[in-house]
Design a protein around this motif. Sequence first.
Motif, mmCIF file in Angstrom:
data_model
loop_
_atom_site.group_PDB
_atom_site.id
_atom_site.type_symbol
_atom_site.label_atom_id
_atom_site.label_comp_id
_atom_site.label_asym_id
_atom_site.label_seq_id
_atom_site.Cartn_x
_atom_site.Cartn_y
_atom_site.Cartn_z
ATOM 1 N N VAL A 104 -73.611 0.695 -36.046
ATOM 2 C CA VAL A 104 -73.565 1.248 -37.409
ATOM 3 C C VAL A 104 -72.579 2.406 -37.481
ATOM 4 C CG1 VAL A 104 -74.920 2.518 -39.136
ATOM 5 C CG2 VAL A 104 -75.856 0.446 -38.092
ATOM 6 N N MET A 105 -72.611 3.277 -36.473
ATOM 7 C CA MET A 105 -71.701 4.427 -36.472
ATOM 8 C C MET A 105 -70.242 3.984 -36.357
ATOM 9 S SD MET A 105 -73.884 7.165 -34.225
ATOM 10 C CE MET A 105 -72.611 8.426 -34.239
ATOM 11 N N ALA A 106 -69.950 3.062 -35.448
ATOM 12 C CA ALA A 106 -68.577 2.579 -35.288
ATOM 13 C C ALA A 106 -68.130 1.828 -36.544
ATOM 14 C CB ALA A 106 -68.467 1.693 -34.058
ATOM 15 N N GLY A 107 -69.032 1.032 -37.114
ATOM 16 C CA GLY A 107 -68.711 0.312 -38.347
ATOM 17 C C GLY A 107 -68.433 1.252 -39.505
ATOM 18 N N PHE A 108 -69.256 2.285 -39.624
ATOM 19 C CA PHE A 108 -69.042 3.292 -40.672
ATOM 20 C C PHE A 108 -67.688 3.960 -40.494
ATOM 21 C CE2 PHE A 108 -69.327 7.792 -41.888
ATOM 22 C CZ PHE A 108 -69.520 7.654 -43.254
ATOM 23 N N SER A 109 -67.354 4.295 -39.253
ATOM 24 C CA SER A 109 -66.071 4.927 -38.967
ATOM 25 C C SER A 109 -64.913 3.993 -39.325
ATOM 26 C CB SER A 109 -66.013 5.331 -37.491
ATOM 27 O OG SER A 109 -64.829 6.024 -37.206
ATOM 28 N N ALA A 110 -65.065 2.707 -39.018
ATOM 29 C CA ALA A 110 -64.024 1.734 -39.354
ATOM 30 C C ALA A 110 -63.846 1.620 -40.861
ATOM 31 C CB ALA A 110 -64.379 0.368 -38.763
ATOM 32 N N VAL A 111 -64.942 1.501 -41.582
ATOM 33 C CA VAL A 111 -64.867 1.387 -43.045
ATOM 34 C C VAL A 111 -64.240 2.643 -43.644
ATOM 35 C CG1 VAL A 111 -66.261 1.262 -45.155
ATOM 36 C CG2 VAL A 111 -66.743 -0.276 -43.243
ATOM 37 N N SER A 112 -64.544 3.801 -43.076
ATOM 38 C CA SER A 112 -63.961 5.054 -43.569
ATOM 39 C C SER A 112 -62.448 5.053 -43.420
ATOM 40 C CB SER A 112 -64.555 6.246 -42.814
ATOM 41 O OG SER A 112 -65.937 6.322 -43.031
ATOM 42 N N VAL A 113 -61.950 4.485 -42.341
ATOM 43 C CA VAL A 113 -60.495 4.381 -42.155
ATOM 44 C C VAL A 113 -59.919 3.365 -43.135
ATOM 45 C CG1 VAL A 113 -58.661 3.667 -40.570
ATOM 46 C CG2 VAL A 113 -60.518 5.099 -39.744
ATOM 47 N N PHE A 114 -60.564 2.209 -43.279
ATOM 48 C CA PHE A 114 -60.063 1.173 -44.196
ATOM 49 C C PHE A 114 -60.010 1.672 -45.638
ATOM 50 C CE2 PHE A 114 -61.959 -2.114 -41.111
ATOM 51 C CZ PHE A 114 -60.786 -2.183 -40.383
ATOM 52 N N LYS A 174 -62.302 -0.297 -34.084
ATOM 53 C CA LYS A 174 -63.681 0.193 -34.251
ATOM 54 C C LYS A 174 -64.587 -0.895 -34.825
ATOM 55 C CE LYS A 174 -62.154 4.129 -36.173
ATOM 56 N NZ LYS A 174 -62.185 5.475 -36.791
ATOM 57 N N ALA A 175 -64.083 -1.656 -35.788
ATOM 58 C CA ALA A 175 -64.879 -2.740 -36.369
ATOM 59 C C ALA A 175 -65.188 -3.804 -35.321
ATOM 60 C CB ALA A 175 -64.138 -3.355 -37.561
ATOM 61 N N ALA A 176 -64.195 -4.147 -34.503
ATOM 62 C CA ALA A 176 -64.417 -5.134 -33.445
ATOM 63 C C ALA A 176 -65.450 -4.624 -32.446
ATOM 64 C CB ALA A 176 -63.101 -5.453 -32.736
ATOM 65 N N GLY A 177 -65.381 -3.339 -32.120
ATOM 66 C CA GLY A 177 -66.366 -2.760 -31.212
ATOM 67 C C GLY A 177 -67.767 -2.813 -31.796
ATOM 68 N N ALA A 178 -67.883 -2.524 -33.088
ATOM 69 C CA ALA A 178 -69.186 -2.566 -33.751
ATOM 70 C C ALA A 178 -69.763 -3.977 -33.729
ATOM 71 C CB ALA A 178 -69.059 -2.062 -35.188
ATOM 72 N N LEU A 179 -68.932 -4.957 -34.064
ATOM 73 C CA LEU A 179 -69.390 -6.356 -34.050
ATOM 74 C C LEU A 179 -69.727 -6.809 -32.629
ATOM 75 C CD1 LEU A 179 -66.932 -7.921 -36.644
ATOM 76 C CD2 LEU A 179 -69.370 -7.409 -36.953
ATOM 77 N N GLY A 205 -71.631 -7.297 -25.312
ATOM 78 C CA GLY A 205 -72.034 -5.948 -25.702
ATOM 79 C C GLY A 205 -71.553 -4.898 -24.723
ATOM 80 N N VAL A 206 -71.638 -5.197 -23.442
ATOM 81 C CA VAL A 206 -71.165 -4.249 -22.426
ATOM 82 C C VAL A 206 -69.666 -4.029 -22.577
ATOM 83 C CG1 VAL A 206 -70.813 -3.916 -19.946
ATOM 84 C CG2 VAL A 206 -73.033 -4.690 -20.792
ATOM 85 N N LEU A 207 -68.914 -5.103 -22.731
ATOM 86 C CA LEU A 207 -67.463 -4.983 -22.886
ATOM 87 C C LEU A 207 -67.095 -4.236 -24.166
ATOM 88 C CD1 LEU A 207 -66.337 -8.507 -21.615
ATOM 89 C CD2 LEU A 207 -66.235 -6.313 -20.393
ATOM 90 N N ALA A 208 -67.815 -4.517 -25.246
ATOM 91 C CA ALA A 208 -67.558 -3.811 -26.506
ATOM 92 C C ALA A 208 -67.887 -2.330 -26.365
ATOM 93 C CB ALA A 208 -68.375 -4.427 -27.638
ATOM 94 N N GLY A 209 -68.994 -2.026 -25.712
ATOM 95 C CA GLY A 209 -69.369 -0.628 -25.497
ATOM 96 C C GLY A 209 -68.335 0.111 -24.670
ATOM 97 N N ILE A 210 -67.849 -0.536 -23.617
ATOM 98 C CA ILE A 210 -66.804 0.077 -22.795
ATOM 99 C C ILE A 210 -65.544 0.297 -23.634
ATOM 100 C CG2 ILE A 210 -65.236 -0.338 -20.855
ATOM 101 C CD1 ILE A 210 -67.631 -1.770 -19.464
ATOM 102 N N GLY A 211 -65.201 -0.688 -24.439
ATOM 103 C CA GLY A 211 -64.041 -0.546 -25.317
ATOM 104 C C GLY A 211 -64.179 0.626 -26.276
ATOM 105 N N LEU A 212 -65.360 0.778 -26.864
ATOM 106 C CA LEU A 212 -65.580 1.902 -27.783
ATOM 107 C C LEU A 212 -65.542 3.247 -27.056
ATOM 108 C CD1 LEU A 212 -68.315 0.440 -30.154
ATOM 109 C CD2 LEU A 212 -66.004 1.166 -30.796
ATOM 110 N N VAL A 213 -66.106 3.296 -25.862
ATOM 111 C CA VAL A 213 -66.049 4.546 -25.091
ATOM 112 C C VAL A 213 -64.591 4.897 -24.788
ATOM 113 C CG1 VAL A 213 -66.612 5.618 -22.872
ATOM 114 C CG2 VAL A 213 -68.373 4.373 -24.141
ATOM 115 N N LEU A 214 -63.796 3.916 -24.392
ATOM 116 C CA LEU A 214 -62.374 4.170 -24.135
ATOM 117 C C LEU A 214 -61.651 4.586 -25.409
ATOM 118 C CD1 LEU A 214 -61.571 1.235 -21.681
ATOM 119 C CD2 LEU A 214 -61.785 3.679 -21.131
#
Length: 115
Positions: A14-24, A51-56, A68-77
């Motif tokens: 939700v947080m990453a998705g919100f951040s993505a929508v805020s940029v869009f 950010k949207a891809a990470g959220a999904l 999920g692990v790969l997406a989480g690592i991607g978001l942390v990076l």
Amino acid sequence: MSTAYVVVTVLGAVMAGFSAVSVFREAEWVVKPLADYGVPRAWWTWLGVAKAAGALGLLAGLLVPLVGVLAGIGLVLYFTGAVVTVVRARWFTHVPFPLLYAAPAAASVILALTA
């Protein structure tokens, strides 16, 4: 799958998705700092896509844990890069913001790997 993992993962998504929508939507409270940090305008959409891809990916990780692990690592990076960008721009008071977004993604990875 623990309740803590599900809650933290959904929160991170939700947080990453919100951040993505805020940029869009080019919310001023998001894009003005990006401009102040020197992030090229041409990158903004791609940063939102990441950010949207990470959220999904975090949400998909509830069904396929490796995703999920790969997406989480991607978001942390991603948010580590955001911290570096903020520090390079010498806006030290803004460092906590990307860390707040990185925290649930990191916790999701940790909980997934320890389950």
